[in-house]
Design a protein around this motif. Sequence first.
Motif, PDB file in Angstrom:
ATOM      1  N   ASN A 150       4.831  31.405 -35.207  1.00  0.00           N
ATOM      2  CA  ASN A 150       4.002  30.578 -34.314  1.00  0.00           C
ATOM      3  C   ASN A 150       3.467  31.361 -33.122  1.00  0.00           C
ATOM      4  O   ASN A 150       3.128  30.793 -32.095  1.00  0.00           O
ATOM      5  N   ARG A 151       3.375  32.664 -33.291  1.00  0.00           N
ATOM      6  CA  ARG A 151       2.937  33.531 -32.196  1.00  0.00           C
ATOM      7  C   ARG A 151       1.465  33.297 -31.842  1.00  0.00           C
ATOM      8  O   ARG A 151       1.071  33.355 -30.684  1.00  0.00           O
ATOM      9  N   ARG A 152       0.662  33.005 -32.858  1.00  0.00           N
ATOM     10  CA  ARG A 152      -0.787  32.939 -32.654  1.00  0.00           C
ATOM     11  C   ARG A 152      -1.179  31.890 -31.616  1.00  0.00           C
ATOM     12  O   ARG A 152      -2.082  32.122 -30.808  1.00  0.00           O
ATOM     13  N   GLN A 153      -0.516  30.724 -31.609  1.00  0.00           N
ATOM     14  CA  GLN A 153      -0.906  29.659 -30.689  1.00  0.00           C
ATOM     15  C   GLN A 153      -0.707  30.062 -29.229  1.00  0.00           C
ATOM     16  O   GLN A 153      -1.470  29.634 -28.356  1.00  0.00           O
ATOM     17  N   TRP A 154       0.253  30.934 -28.982  1.00  0.00           N
ATOM     18  CA  TRP A 154       0.467  31.396 -27.603  1.00  0.00           C
ATOM     19  C   TRP A 154      -0.584  32.423 -27.204  1.00  0.00           C
ATOM     20  O   TRP A 154      -1.051  32.425 -26.065  1.00  0.00           O
ATOM     21  N   PHE A 155      -0.973  33.265 -28.134  1.00  0.00           N
ATOM     22  CA  PHE A 155      -2.049  34.206 -27.843  1.00  0.00           C
ATOM     23  C   PHE A 155      -3.384  33.471 -27.662  1.00  0.00           C
ATOM     24  O   PHE A 155      -4.203  33.865 -26.838  1.00  0.00           O
ATOM     25  N   GLU A 156      -3.582  32.394 -28.435  1.00  0.00           N
ATOM     26  CA  GLU A 156      -4.788  31.591 -28.263  1.00  0.00           C
ATOM     27  C   GLU A 156      -4.801  30.928 -26.896  1.00  0.00           C
ATOM     28  O   GLU A 156      -5.840  30.814 -26.254  1.00  0.00           O
ATOM     29  N   LEU A 157      -3.660  30.471 -26.439  1.00  0.00           N
ATOM     30  CA  LEU A 157      -3.542  29.871 -25.109  1.00  0.00           C
ATOM     31  C   LEU A 157      -3.984  30.865 -24.042  1.00  0.00           C
ATOM     32  O   LEU A 157      -4.735  30.529 -23.124  1.00  0.00           O
ATOM     33  N   PHE A 158      -3.545  32.089 -24.197  1.00  0.00           N
ATOM     34  CA  PHE A 158      -3.911  33.116 -23.225  1.00  0.00           C
ATOM     35  C   PHE A 158      -5.388  33.495 -23.358  1.00  0.00           C
ATOM     36  O   PHE A 158      -6.101  33.634 -22.362  1.00  0.00           O
ATOM     37  N   HIS A 160      -7.872  31.725 -24.325  1.00  0.00           N
ATOM     38  CA  HIS A 160      -8.748  30.668 -23.826  1.00  0.00           C
ATOM     39  C   HIS A 160      -8.472  30.325 -22.351  1.00  0.00           C
ATOM     40  O   HIS A 160      -8.917  29.287 -21.863  1.00  0.00           O
ATOM     41  N   ARG A 161      -7.717  31.202 -21.675  1.00  0.00           N
ATOM     42  CA  ARG A 161      -7.476  31.094 -20.234  1.00  0.00           C
ATOM     43  C   ARG A 161      -6.791  29.787 -19.849  1.00  0.00           C
ATOM     44  O   ARG A 161      -7.099  29.180 -18.822  1.00  0.00           O
ATOM     45  N   LYS A 162      -5.852  29.365 -20.704  1.00  0.00           N
ATOM     46  CA  LYS A 162      -5.089  28.155 -20.415  1.00  0.00           C
ATOM     47  C   LYS A 162      -3.700  28.488 -19.882  1.00  0.00           C
ATOM     48  O   LYS A 162      -2.857  27.611 -19.736  1.00  0.00           O
ATOM     49  N   ILE A 163      -3.476  29.772 -19.618  1.00  0.00           N
ATOM     50  CA  ILE A 163      -2.270  30.213 -18.915  1.00  0.00           C
ATOM     51  C   ILE A 163      -2.718  30.668 -17.531  1.00  0.00           C
ATOM     52  O   ILE A 163      -3.523  31.602 -17.406  1.00  0.00           O
ATOM     53  N   ASN A 164      -2.245  30.008 -16.503  1.00  0.00           N
ATOM     54  CA  ASN A 164      -2.663  30.307 -15.135  1.00  0.00           C
ATOM     55  C   ASN A 164      -1.687  31.280 -14.490  1.00  0.00           C
ATOM     56  O   ASN A 164      -0.472  31.060 -14.516  1.00  0.00           O
ATOM     57  N   LYS A 165      -2.239  32.346 -13.926  1.00  0.00           N
ATOM     58  CA  LYS A 165      -1.425  33.356 -13.251  1.00  0.00           C
ATOM     59  C   LYS A 165      -1.890  33.491 -11.806  1.00  0.00           C
ATOM     60  O   LYS A 165      -3.090  33.459 -11.535  1.00  0.00           O
ATOM     61  N   CYS A 166      -0.937  33.649 -10.925  1.00  0.00           N
ATOM     62  CA  CYS A 166      -1.253  33.831  -9.511  1.00  0.00           C
ATOM     63  C   CYS A 166      -0.431  35.009  -8.983  1.00  0.00           C
ATOM     64  O   CYS A 166       0.778  35.087  -9.212  1.00  0.00           O
ATOM     65  N   TYR A 167      -1.108  35.924  -8.311  1.00  0.00           N
ATOM     66  CA  TYR A 167      -0.470  37.122  -7.781  1.00  0.00           C
ATOM     67  C   TYR A 167      -0.447  37.074  -6.254  1.00  0.00           C
ATOM     68  O   TYR A 167      -1.240  36.372  -5.621  1.00  0.00           O
ATOM     69  N   GLU A 168       0.462  37.863  -5.693  1.00  0.00           N
ATOM     70  CA  GLU A 168       0.449  38.123  -4.254  1.00  0.00           C
ATOM     71  C   GLU A 168       0.368  39.630  -4.047  1.00  0.00           C
ATOM     72  O   GLU A 168       0.883  40.408  -4.860  1.00  0.00           O
ATOM     73  N   ALA A 169      -0.273  40.033  -2.959  1.00  0.00           N
ATOM     74  CA  ALA A 169      -0.388  41.456  -2.638  1.00  0.00           C
ATOM     75  C   ALA A 169      -0.318  41.643  -1.132  1.00  0.00           C
ATOM     76  O   ALA A 169      -0.775  40.788  -0.363  1.00  0.00           O
ATOM     77  N   VAL A 170       0.260  42.761  -0.728  1.00  0.00           N
ATOM     78  CA  VAL A 170       0.162  43.220   0.653  1.00  0.00           C
ATOM     79  C   VAL A 170      -0.785  44.400   0.642  1.00  0.00           C
ATOM     80  O   VAL A 170      -0.568  45.383  -0.076  1.00  0.00           O
ATOM     81  N   ALA A 171      -1.864  44.293   1.414  1.00  0.00           N
ATOM     82  CA  ALA A 171      -2.939  45.269   1.349  1.00  0.00           C
ATOM     83  C   ALA A 171      -3.499  45.529   2.737  1.00  0.00           C
ATOM     84  O   ALA A 171      -3.107  44.881   3.724  1.00  0.00           O
ATOM     85  N   THR A 172      -4.394  46.489   2.819  1.00  0.00           N
ATOM     86  CA  THR A 172      -5.085  46.722   4.078  1.00  0.00           C
ATOM     87  C   THR A 172      -6.041  45.564   4.349  1.00  0.00           C
ATOM     88  O   THR A 172      -6.468  44.860   3.431  1.00  0.00           O
ATOM     89  N   LEU A 173      -6.361  45.358   5.614  1.00  0.00           N
ATOM     90  CA  LEU A 173      -7.262  44.270   5.980  1.00  0.00           C
ATOM     91  C   LEU A 173      -8.601  44.413   5.271  1.00  0.00           C
ATOM     92  O   LEU A 173      -9.171  45.513   5.228  1.00  0.00           O
ATOM     93  N   PRO A 174      -9.122  43.326   4.696  1.00  0.00           N
ATOM     94  CA  PRO A 174     -10.479  43.382   4.140  1.00  0.00           C
ATOM     95  C   PRO A 174     -11.494  43.729   5.219  1.00  0.00           C
ATOM     96  O   PRO A 174     -11.240  43.573   6.421  1.00  0.00           O
ATOM     97  N   ALA A 175     -12.650  44.205   4.774  1.00  0.00           N
ATOM     98  CA  ALA A 175     -13.689  44.616   5.724  1.00  0.00           C
ATOM     99  C   ALA A 175     -14.104  43.466   6.634  1.00  0.00           C
ATOM    100  O   ALA A 175     -14.379  43.672   7.818  1.00  0.00           O
ATOM    101  N   HIS A 176     -14.130  42.250   6.115  1.00  0.00           N
ATOM    102  CA  HIS A 176     -14.480  41.076   6.910  1.00  0.00           C
ATOM    103  C   HIS A 176     -13.245  40.178   6.978  1.00  0.00           C
ATOM    104  O   HIS A 176     -13.114  39.224   6.209  1.00  0.00           O
TER     105      HIS A 176
END
Length: 295
Positions: A150-158, A160-176
Amino acid sequence: MFSTAPTPSYITLPNLAMPYPCLLDFLDQRFPFVGRDIWKHRLDHGKIHDETDRTVHADTPYRVNARLRYYREVRNEHPIPFEEQIVFHNENILVADKPHFLPVTPSGSYVNECLLHRLRRKTGLNHLVPVHRLDRETAGLVLFTCKEHNRRQWFELFRHRKINKCYEAVATLPAHSDQRYWLIESRIERGEPRLRFRNTEGEINARSRIRLMETRGKLAKLELEPITGKTHQLRLHLGLIGSHIIGDRLYPEFNPPENPPRYDRPLQLLAKKLNFTDPNSGEFLSFESRYKLNW
């Protein structure tokens, strides 16, 4: 002393313009960071086989669509002194929380020290396969399937962008730094050296949402949501707003990989949240990484 991967790697020979290259030249050009001497050693010592299990040598003619099989070997594989954690496991999937520096699958100087093989050894689940990847330098959540049928249904989920991912980063200040939200769109292609990618002209193939969460002096804490999934997308899109992630050895300046790496300088990028609807049960599942960035 060599470490050998417990499972094979494969490559299918593409249809190139004639005259076809010799196998050594092709492998060396396709995998420049492996090293020509290593490929020559594998060919000379019968360590590469085709789809019929015949041994492939340096003088074996190049054959389009031949599927070559070999076991990756690395010299002096360094143990990675950080432990992954299983945060969820049922009969179909496993969600792991990966530390910085640990590759998801064998890569570079690591064949056994990777999340996949650690989890297979820990759980006894030999059919574990990652649904998506994180860079070795990135910490956070990774989803695996447990069953082959049943691997295919999970790859299809990914896909079709139905798996939501959210990241955090510590970075230099954006230009604005007075701006709080960005929708970044670009075209991303492989750059030079081969480890790096680049934004270029052409049809858009990468989109990200970026939110400025907090600032401290010259640093910013950012929430990053990749809408698409191109390699190094978040790093490159931060560059388009005049920012770069603390501890990044690839962007904006390229620093060759260290072996072993500097464990006191992790990339400040974390796959913080992961959520989706289980295609089997219909249950909405949401997970959050236990790791924290240096903030």
